[in-house]
Design an enzyme around this catalytic site. Structure first.
Site, PDB file in Angstrom:
ATOM      1  N   VAL A   1      -6.789  99.834  38.955  1.00  0.00           N
ATOM      2  CA  VAL A   1      -6.210  98.711  38.268  1.00  0.00           C
ATOM      3  C   VAL A   1      -5.359  97.730  39.242  1.00  0.00           C
ATOM      4  CG1 VAL A   1      -6.172 100.234  36.222  1.00  0.00           C
ATOM      5  CG2 VAL A   1      -4.102 100.211  37.722  1.00  0.00           C
TER       6      VAL A   1
ATOM      7  N   SER B   1       7.937 101.594  28.462  1.00  0.00           N
ATOM      8  CA  SER B   1       8.567 102.526  28.588  1.00  0.00           C
ATOM      9  C   SER B   1      10.014 102.486  28.019  1.00  0.00           C
ATOM     10  CB  SER B   1       9.052 103.110  30.036  1.00  0.00           C
ATOM     11  OG  SER B   1       9.945 103.917  30.369  1.00  0.00           O
TER      12      SER B   1
ATOM     13  N   TYR C   1      11.097 101.083  38.580  1.00  0.00           N
ATOM     14  CA  TYR C   1      10.049 101.458  37.316  1.00  0.00           C
ATOM     15  C   TYR C   1      10.690 100.629  36.099  1.00  0.00           C
ATOM     16  CZ  TYR C   1       7.881 104.506  33.845  1.00  0.00           C
ATOM     17  OH  TYR C   1       6.962 104.887  33.196  1.00  0.00           O
TER      18      TYR C   1
ATOM     19  N   ILE D   1       8.340 111.679  27.024  1.00  0.00           N
ATOM     20  CA  ILE D   1       7.356 112.390  26.415  1.00  0.00           C
ATOM     21  C   ILE D   1       6.917 113.726  27.194  1.00  0.00           C
ATOM     22  CG2 ILE D   1       5.024 112.447  25.643  1.00  0.00           C
ATOM     23  CD1 ILE D   1       7.014 110.327  24.286  1.00  0.00           C
TER      24      ILE D   1
END
Length: 246
Positions: free
Chosen positions: A56, A143, A155, A188
């Site tokens: 990607v 997120s 991030y 998660i």
């Protein structure tokens, strides 16, 4: 739009959260293409999921792959930008005098895989959607870290950028009947989460989450389905975090 009968592309969908999303879309009746660069995981996809190898972060490779998917299926109705890598590094690390500050190369690498990739894949897909007058749905996987998470400068910056692009595209693409939304999961219980965070950190997170647990991958997949099927939700970042941010 209905998931049943639609054609969906899920990036990073051969394992973890992406696989849960891909399976849920397939269970709801979609034809699902899973794009990943993990050849072994692609080879082990369950029946009913079509796998394609795709990096990607490679613009030309993505364009070629996406064009071939439109030729093969004649359309893509749903794009789920899930591919990404959780990355943690403190901005200042006094325990490493030789490299006390966050490394710029790793900062750029995290932005490339978590932010640039969303732009690259969406641009390739939307070009064909607009030219073919296809109305559809783009779901970006963001997120909770987009709000700013200690130890995750790169991030957090990447996911905040994903949220900004989501809203921008919702404004621009809505006129062509292409809706753009995001799902922002909390913590998660996937392998990638457990690899990125220590057990003590995970226990602290659970203790501070009103539901006192980590989320399940299928709960994120449910949120994706909801955003796809509600035709009047556009430009929304849907939190799925057990109430951690309230």
């Amino acid at each position: 739009m209905k998931v049943e009968g639609a054609v969906a592309l899920v990036t990073g969908g051969a394992q973890g959260l992406g696989l849960a999303i891909a399976r849920r879309l397939a269970d709801e009746g979609a034809t699902v293409v899973v794009a990943d660069r993990n050849g072994a995981a692609l080879a082990n996809l369950t029946a009913g999921l079509e796998g394609v190898s795709m990096d990607v972060t490679d613009p030309e490779g993505v364009k070629t792959t996406v064009a071939s998917l439109f030729e093969r299926h004649d359309r893509l109705d749903i794009l789920v930008n899930n591919a990404g890598v959780i990355f943690s590094e403190p901005f200042v690390n006094i325990m490493n005098p030789a490299g006390i500050m966050h490394d710029y190369g790793r900062f750029r690498a995290s932005l490339t895989v978590n932010l640039d990739s969303v732009f690259i894949v969406t641009a390739a897909v939307v070009e064909h959607m607009v030219k073919r007058r296809i109305k559809g749905a783009i779901i970006n996987i963001s997120s909770i870290s987009a709000l700013g998470n200690e130890g995750q400068t790169a991030y957090s910056a990447a996911k905040a950028g994903v949220n900004a692009m989501t809203v921008t595209w919702a404004k621009e693409l809505g006129r062509w009947g292409i809706r753009t939304n995001a799902v922002a999961p909390g913590f998660i219980g996937t392998d990638s989460t457990r690899q990125a965070l220590s057990e003590s950190v995970l226990k602290h997170i659970q203790a501070n989450t009103p539901l006192r647990r980590l989320g399940h991958a299928d709960e994120v997949a449910q949120a994706v389905i909801a955003l796809v099927e509600n035709d009047f939700i556009n430009g929304t970042v849907l939190d799925v975090n057990g109430g951690l941010t309230i």
